[in-house]
Design a protein around this motif. Structure first.
Motif, mmCIF file in Angstrom:
data_model
loop_
_atom_site.group_PDB
_atom_site.id
_atom_site.type_symbol
_atom_site.label_atom_id
_atom_site.label_comp_id
_atom_site.label_asym_id
_atom_site.label_seq_id
_atom_site.Cartn_x
_atom_site.Cartn_y
_atom_site.Cartn_z
ATOM 1 N N GLU A 245 11.099 80.384 -58.123
ATOM 2 C CA GLU A 245 11.320 79.872 -56.768
ATOM 3 C C GLU A 245 10.505 78.611 -56.522
ATOM 4 O O GLU A 245 11.012 77.631 -55.952
ATOM 5 C CB GLU A 245 10.949 80.930 -55.740
ATOM 6 C CG GLU A 245 11.133 80.459 -54.302
ATOM 7 C CD GLU A 245 10.652 81.465 -53.279
ATOM 8 O OE1 GLU A 245 10.810 81.190 -52.069
ATOM 9 O OE2 GLU A 245 10.102 82.510 -53.674
ATOM 10 N N LEU A 246 9.228 78.612 -56.949
ATOM 11 C CA LEU A 246 8.395 77.425 -56.770
ATOM 12 C C LEU A 246 8.981 76.237 -57.513
ATOM 13 O O LEU A 246 9.029 75.118 -56.986
ATOM 14 C CB LEU A 246 6.978 77.707 -57.264
ATOM 15 C CG LEU A 246 6.018 76.509 -57.244
ATOM 16 C CD1 LEU A 246 5.816 76.003 -55.825
ATOM 17 C CD2 LEU A 246 4.684 76.874 -57.880
ATOM 18 N N THR A 247 9.438 76.461 -58.744
ATOM 19 C CA THR A 247 10.017 75.377 -59.530
ATOM 20 C C THR A 247 11.234 74.787 -58.829
ATOM 21 O O THR A 247 11.399 73.557 -58.766
ATOM 22 C CB THR A 247 10.406 75.891 -60.925
ATOM 23 O OG1 THR A 247 9.241 76.405 -61.581
ATOM 24 C CG2 THR A 247 11.007 74.786 -61.771
ATOM 25 N N THR A 248 12.082 75.642 -58.275
ATOM 26 C CA THR A 248 13.282 75.178 -57.578
ATOM 27 C C THR A 248 12.921 74.372 -56.336
ATOM 28 O O THR A 248 13.445 73.271 -56.105
ATOM 29 C CB THR A 248 14.164 76.366 -57.188
ATOM 30 O OG1 THR A 248 14.568 77.053 -58.380
ATOM 31 C CG2 THR A 248 15.396 75.913 -56.427
ATOM 32 N N ARG A 249 12.008 74.908 -55.531
ATOM 33 C CA ARG A 249 11.660 74.241 -54.276
ATOM 34 C C ARG A 249 10.899 72.939 -54.533
ATOM 35 O O ARG A 249 11.069 71.955 -53.806
ATOM 36 C CB ARG A 249 10.842 75.183 -53.406
ATOM 37 C CG ARG A 249 11.615 76.436 -52.988
ATOM 38 C CD ARG A 249 10.841 77.268 -51.995
ATOM 39 N NE ARG A 249 10.703 76.582 -50.728
ATOM 40 C CZ ARG A 249 9.898 76.986 -49.748
ATOM 41 N NH1 ARG A 249 9.138 78.066 -49.929
ATOM 42 N NH2 ARG A 249 9.828 76.319 -48.614
ATOM 43 N N ALA A 250 10.052 72.922 -55.555
ATOM 44 C CA ALA A 250 9.353 71.689 -55.909
ATOM 45 C C ALA A 250 10.346 70.620 -56.349
ATOM 46 O O ALA A 250 10.210 69.441 -55.992
ATOM 47 C CB ALA A 250 8.342 71.960 -57.015
ATOM 48 N N GLY A 251 11.362 71.019 -57.096
ATOM 49 C CA GLY A 251 12.388 70.073 -57.510
ATOM 50 C C GLY A 251 13.137 69.488 -56.327
ATOM 51 O O GLY A 251 13.479 68.296 -56.319
ATOM 52 N N GLU A 252 13.383 70.310 -55.324
ATOM 53 C CA GLU A 252 14.074 69.828 -54.129
ATOM 54 C C GLU A 252 13.208 68.824 -53.371
ATOM 55 O O GLU A 252 13.714 67.817 -52.847
ATOM 56 C CB GLU A 252 14.417 71.015 -53.220
ATOM 57 C CG GLU A 252 15.470 71.945 -53.818
ATOM 58 C CD GLU A 252 15.605 73.243 -53.039
ATOM 59 O OE1 GLU A 252 14.751 73.495 -52.153
ATOM 60 O OE2 GLU A 252 16.551 74.010 -53.306
ATOM 61 N N ALA A 253 11.897 69.093 -53.302
ATOM 62 C CA ALA A 253 10.987 68.170 -52.614
ATOM 63 C C ALA A 253 10.913 66.827 -53.333
ATOM 64 O O ALA A 253 10.890 65.766 -52.696
ATOM 65 C CB ALA A 253 9.603 68.794 -52.493
ATOM 66 N N VAL A 254 10.882 66.858 -54.671
ATOM 67 C CA VAL A 254 10.864 65.610 -55.434
ATOM 68 C C VAL A 254 12.171 64.857 -55.247
ATOM 69 O O VAL A 254 12.186 63.635 -55.032
ATOM 70 C CB VAL A 254 10.613 65.891 -56.924
ATOM 71 C CG1 VAL A 254 10.881 64.639 -57.760
ATOM 72 C CG2 VAL A 254 9.187 66.381 -57.157
ATOM 73 N N ALA A 255 13.286 65.578 -55.330
ATOM 74 C CA ALA A 255 14.594 64.935 -55.201
ATOM 75 C C ALA A 255 14.725 64.199 -53.870
ATOM 76 O O ALA A 255 15.385 63.150 -53.786
ATOM 77 C CB ALA A 255 15.697 65.973 -55.346
ATOM 78 N N ALA A 256 14.083 64.734 -52.834
ATOM 79 C CA ALA A 256 14.160 64.092 -51.521
ATOM 80 C C ALA A 256 13.441 62.749 -51.497
ATOM 81 O O ALA A 256 13.711 61.914 -50.623
ATOM 82 C CB ALA A 256 13.566 65.018 -50.460
ATOM 83 N N GLN A 257 12.541 62.535 -52.454
ATOM 84 C CA GLN A 257 11.803 61.264 -52.502
ATOM 85 C C GLN A 257 12.488 60.226 -53.390
ATOM 86 O O GLN A 257 12.224 59.031 -53.247
ATOM 87 C CB GLN A 257 10.386 61.491 -53.045
ATOM 88 C CG GLN A 257 9.667 62.727 -52.530
ATOM 89 C CD GLN A 257 9.583 62.808 -51.035
ATOM 90 O OE1 GLN A 257 9.273 61.823 -50.375
ATOM 91 N NE2 GLN A 257 9.880 63.985 -50.476
ATOM 92 N N LEU A 258 13.319 60.669 -54.315
ATOM 93 C CA LEU A 258 13.940 59.752 -55.265
ATOM 94 C C LEU A 258 15.096 58.999 -54.617
ATOM 95 O O LEU A 258 15.726 59.479 -53.668
ATOM 96 C CB LEU A 258 14.441 60.518 -56.488
ATOM 97 C CG LEU A 258 13.389 61.285 -57.294
ATOM 98 C CD1 LEU A 258 14.051 62.032 -58.445
ATOM 99 C CD2 LEU A 258 12.315 60.333 -57.824
ATOM 100 N N THR A 259 15.403 57.844 -55.164
ATOM 101 C CA THR A 259 16.506 57.042 -54.628
ATOM 102 C C THR A 259 17.859 57.491 -55.152
ATOM 103 O O THR A 259 18.891 57.031 -54.665
ATOM 104 C CB THR A 259 16.294 55.557 -54.980
ATOM 105 O OG1 THR A 259 16.230 55.427 -56.415
ATOM 106 C CG2 THR A 259 15.002 55.033 -54.372
#
Length: 513
Positions: A245-259
């Motif tokens: 779950e942490l891996t998934t949510r961390a990926g979503e947070a990073v994706a929100a920063q990428l262009t």
């Protein structure tokens, strides 16, 4: 050599063993191999290996400097034994010669997709190099297998307990740093062992001995129905536990920063993206398991990701490397990335291994491990490295390797886990195998980061529930701010130099008074 945390998931990080490479092998498979060697070779086969065959300078029996390992080489076959002062059990590696010796006598041995080379240095010394590992190990000829290795080892509860205790007593380097009297631990726990102690009870004793170490490179596996099953893995107190779950949510947070979406490589273990303002982003989720092939195929897949990241290095204003969810793997893969970030060689670290069973202050000769510039496309501009308490083992040696880079790599986030050594997998019996470290990775001043880990230059929240819920990432935001401030500082410096130049030119053209 390092070992991925995948498979057994005991937070072991990486596996280093004499005369064997296990670069990207899942720990489950490694311990399955350990099981096979525990119950496989007999005293008869051990004696046959010890006899050797004349002709090859490698034929014979060799004791590794440190690591508690004896290696028998005979007829294109390499076999290891785990040795303590009062015990010898078959090791977990049997490898087969691949190809003919090289011009210098080097012979390559393979086991599965992993390989090691042995190079003779005179008649009585060999140098071990492991594919996917870093540094070297020395082996010295001995007349024959130790007598303890020629008969089956006892597996009664007390013998297994003593073997466990002795593996740590003779190899573990960090008792003093952790304030643990291992002899007192033995005296206390040995009283719990009787001839009728069950495997479950023995497991409880072992876990009680391991837990106070707080060391993510220690662990215990049970062999159940022929398969190794993790039952305990150490961890520094207070560190974050990586979950799906942490891996998934961390990926979503990073994706929100990428262009834009990440480009995925290595089955998703590597991700390449862009942040605003021309900042490149490389997520390194592991240093192992990029392919199902050998180490060379791992490097090729990593290069695919690096080539995508550095396709236009002049267009990058900065580069963010993210190892916050990286639990380890191959040190050499980390050095491969570092080699793409410099145009000059420098020292990454020096490796030593504990090599006196009776004296925990004695270590092998330091082996320097350099970063050599790659032939591939380079980036020598500003770099930020994102770390967390999950960042362990090869992720930490990667961080340590980047500390020698110029310009300085800005570390952002949390302290890393604090475990750097390759780990030994020591078979104890047909029921158990134990994992432990025996090395130190030295800084230029001779210190280490074992225990507390490598501290960040800038401390930020890492995967806090509040940030994850809001799809925020303080570490990434801080990296972007650092790059922007550096760019402004450089521009200000250039402007100041330009203003000074204008004043100088004006003075040069003023008439003399």
């Amino acid at each position: 050599m390092k070992q991925s945390r995948q498979g057994l998931e005991l937070r072991y990080g990486k596996v280093g063993r004499a005369a064997a490479a296990t670069t990207a092998l899942a720990t489950t498979v490694v311990l399955a191999t350990a099981l096979a060697t525990v119950i496989g070779p007999t005293a008869g086969t051990a004696a046959a290996a010890a006899e050797g065959r004349p002709g090859s300078p490698l034929t014979g029996v060799w004791r590794m400097d440190g690591y508690g390992t004896v290696v028998a080489v005979d007829g294109g076959r390499l076999t290891t034994y785990d040795v303590t002062a009062h015990s010898c059990v078959p090791g977990w590696i049997t490898a087969t010669q691949a190809g003919s010796p090289g011009p210098d006598g080097t012979v390559r041995y393979v086991t599965g997709t992993n390989a090691v080379t042995l190079t003779p240095k005179g008649r009585d010394r060999l140098v071990d190099r492991e594919e996917g590992g870093v540094g070297t190990k020395d082996l010295y000829r001995i007349p024959a297998l130790p007598a303890l290795c020629t008969t089956p080892a006892p597996n009664d509860p007390l013998a297994v307990f003593d073997r466990f205790w002795e593996d740590f007593a003779e190899n573990y380097p960090f008792f003093a740093a952790k304030g643990i009297d291992w002899h007192a631990v033995r005296d206390e726990q040995r009283r719990r062992i009787t001839p009728t102690t069950t495997a479950d009870q023995l497991q409880e004793v072992f876990v009680d001995m391991l837990r106070p170490l707080g060391d993510a490179h220690t662990g215990l596996a049970r062999i159940v129905d022929g398969q190794p099953t993790p039952v305990f893995g150490g961890r520094r107190p207070g560190s974050t536990v990586r979950t799906k779950e942490l891996t998934t949510r961390a990926g979503e947070a990073v994706a929100a920063q990428l262009t834009g979406p990440e480009q995925l490589f290595a089955g998703g273990k590597l991700g390449v993206g862009r942040l605003p303002d021309g900042v490149g982003y490389l997520r390194v989720g592991s240093f192992a398991g990029y392919t199902d092939g050998d180490y060379r195929s791992q490097v090729a897949e990593l290069d695919r990701a690096l080539d995508a990241l550095l396709a236009d290095p002049d267009g990058l204003s900065g580069l963010v490397l993210d190892v916050r969810l990286n639990g380890g793997g191959s040190d050499a893969l980390g050095l491969h990335i570092a080699a793409r970030l410099t145009d000059r060689p420098y020292l990454a670290y020096r490796k030593v291994a504990r090599n006196d069973p009776a004296d925990p202050t004695k270590f092998t000769r330091p082996v320097p491990v350099p970063v050599e510039p790659s032939d591939g496309e380079h980036f020598t501009g500003p770099v930020a490295l994102l770390t967390s308490s999950i960042s362990a083992s090869a992720a930490e040696t990667f961080a340590q390797a980047l500390m020698g880079r110029s310009p300085h790599v800005t570390r952002i986030g949390e302290n890393t886990q604090g475990v750097f050594s390759d780990v030994l997998i020591k078979p104890l019996s047909p029921d158990f195998a134990v994992v432990l470290p025996n090395e130190k990775y030295l800084t230029r001043s001779g210190g280490t980061f074992d225990g507390p880990g490598i501290a960040p230059d800038l401390r930020t929240p890492v995967y806090s529930p509040e940030e994850l819920a809001a799809l925020k990432d303080s570490a990434l935001s801080t990296a972007r701010r650092v790059f922007a401030e550096d760019a402004q500082g450089d521009q200000g410096h250039q402007n100041a130099r330009g203003d000074q130049g204008d004043q100088d030119r004006q003075r040069q053209h003023q008439p003399r008074q």
